[in-house]
Design a protein around this motif. Sequence first.
Motif, PDB file in Angstrom:
ATOM      1  N   SER A  37       0.829  -1.203   0.000  1.00  0.00           N
ATOM      2  CA  SER A  37       0.000   0.000   0.000  1.00  0.00           C
ATOM      3  C   SER A  37       0.864   1.254   0.000  1.00  0.00           C
ATOM      4  N   CYS A  40       2.363   1.617  -3.513  1.00  0.00           N
ATOM      5  CA  CYS A  40       1.417   1.946  -4.583  1.00  0.00           C
ATOM      6  C   CYS A  40       0.717   3.289  -4.387  1.00  0.00           C
ATOM      7  N   LYS A  41       1.069   4.002  -3.327  1.00  0.00           N
ATOM      8  CA  LYS A  41       0.577   5.370  -3.194  1.00  0.00           C
ATOM      9  C   LYS A  41       1.319   6.316  -4.124  1.00  0.00           C
ATOM     10  N   PRO A  43       2.872   7.455  -7.849  1.00  0.00           N
ATOM     11  CA  PRO A  43       2.356   7.355  -9.230  1.00  0.00           C
ATOM     12  C   PRO A  43       2.941   6.137  -9.940  1.00  0.00           C
ATOM     13  N   ARG A  45       2.068   5.414 -13.247  1.00  0.00           N
ATOM     14  CA  ARG A  45       1.511   5.645 -14.582  1.00  0.00           C
ATOM     15  C   ARG A  45       2.293   4.965 -15.698  1.00  0.00           C
ATOM     16  N   GLU A  72      -8.052  -0.287  -2.202  1.00  0.00           N
ATOM     17  CA  GLU A  72      -7.450   1.035  -2.424  1.00  0.00           C
ATOM     18  C   GLU A  72      -6.362   0.961  -3.498  1.00  0.00           C
ATOM     19  N   SER A  75      -7.833   0.125  -7.113  1.00  0.00           N
ATOM     20  CA  SER A  75      -8.701   1.148  -7.697  1.00  0.00           C
ATOM     21  C   SER A  75      -7.906   2.148  -8.524  1.00  0.00           C
ATOM     22  N   LYS A  76      -6.576   2.099  -8.396  1.00  0.00           N
ATOM     23  CA  LYS A  76      -5.718   3.080  -9.067  1.00  0.00           C
ATOM     24  C   LYS A  76      -4.884   2.460 -10.178  1.00  0.00           C
ATOM     25  N   THR A  77      -5.272   1.265 -10.635  1.00  0.00           N
ATOM     26  CA  THR A  77      -4.430   0.548 -11.599  1.00  0.00           C
ATOM     27  C   THR A  77      -5.034   0.524 -13.001  1.00  0.00           C
ATOM     28  N   ASP A  78      -5.900   1.471 -13.314  1.00  0.00           N
ATOM     29  CA  ASP A  78      -6.584   1.450 -14.604  1.00  0.00           C
ATOM     30  C   ASP A  78      -5.647   1.648 -15.796  1.00  0.00           C
ATOM     31  N   ASP A  79      -4.472   2.234 -15.581  1.00  0.00           N
ATOM     32  CA  ASP A  79      -3.530   2.457 -16.670  1.00  0.00           C
ATOM     33  C   ASP A  79      -2.517   1.327 -16.823  1.00  0.00           C
ATOM     34  N   TYR A 103      -9.894  -3.401 -12.104  1.00  0.00           N
ATOM     35  CA  TYR A 103      -8.884  -3.446 -13.166  1.00  0.00           C
ATOM     36  C   TYR A 103      -7.962  -4.658 -13.061  1.00  0.00           C
TER      37      TYR A 103
END
Length: 208
Positions: A37, A40-41, A43, A45, A72, A75-79, A103
């Motif tokens: 965690s 992965c806070k 970036p 990208r 958490e 939810s931020k791995t869409d790219d 994702y």
Amino acid sequence: LERLFLENISLTTNEALAMIGHRLKWLYCEGSIIAASQLCKQPLRDLDTLFLIWVEEEYPDELDDFVFLANEIFSKTDDIKYVHCEIRAANFDDSMLGIYWPYLTHLSLGFTILFEDLFEIVQNVPNLLELNMVIDYHDVNVITEATEFLTNIKKHYPTPSSSKIETLRIVIECATLCSNPCCQSPFGKAVQNLRWYWPQLKNIDIQN
């Protein structure tokens, strides 16, 4: 640095920042969900592939926080093109029904799980392409119930799932199947009914 492999480490925020570079393409993080965690806070990208492996035996105190922190992270791995998660736990925990990983593309479950619970988890992982699971069915009654459930899957679920799963791998640990190839056993034949429930399913690999 394009590839980073981390196993059983703890990280402060500053240490995580120092490790993540703009050119990082491949990240493997095994062990603590809290350490993952923190990492992965930052970036991610430019990342193409993310592996996250949580080991309950080494971090038993993290069970209560696992789903919250994993939700958490994912939810931020869409790219990210390929997002893998492996859960190495002794048993299924009801809190895992709270998983929502929109994702995630690859999921490995290192514990036995009822298919009813599995279906609920998969429903919350809508872009899943590959599922790996272990079934430790030394109890003949349990394997019989699983076989009956899959044989009558259309009664329980009259409408096919919208899941995108293409590949299913099952490792069977069960004395009752050792003398019979898994694909030829009643359970192995019943598993083929998942092709109806998961219409995108192309490959089923059952091993013991």
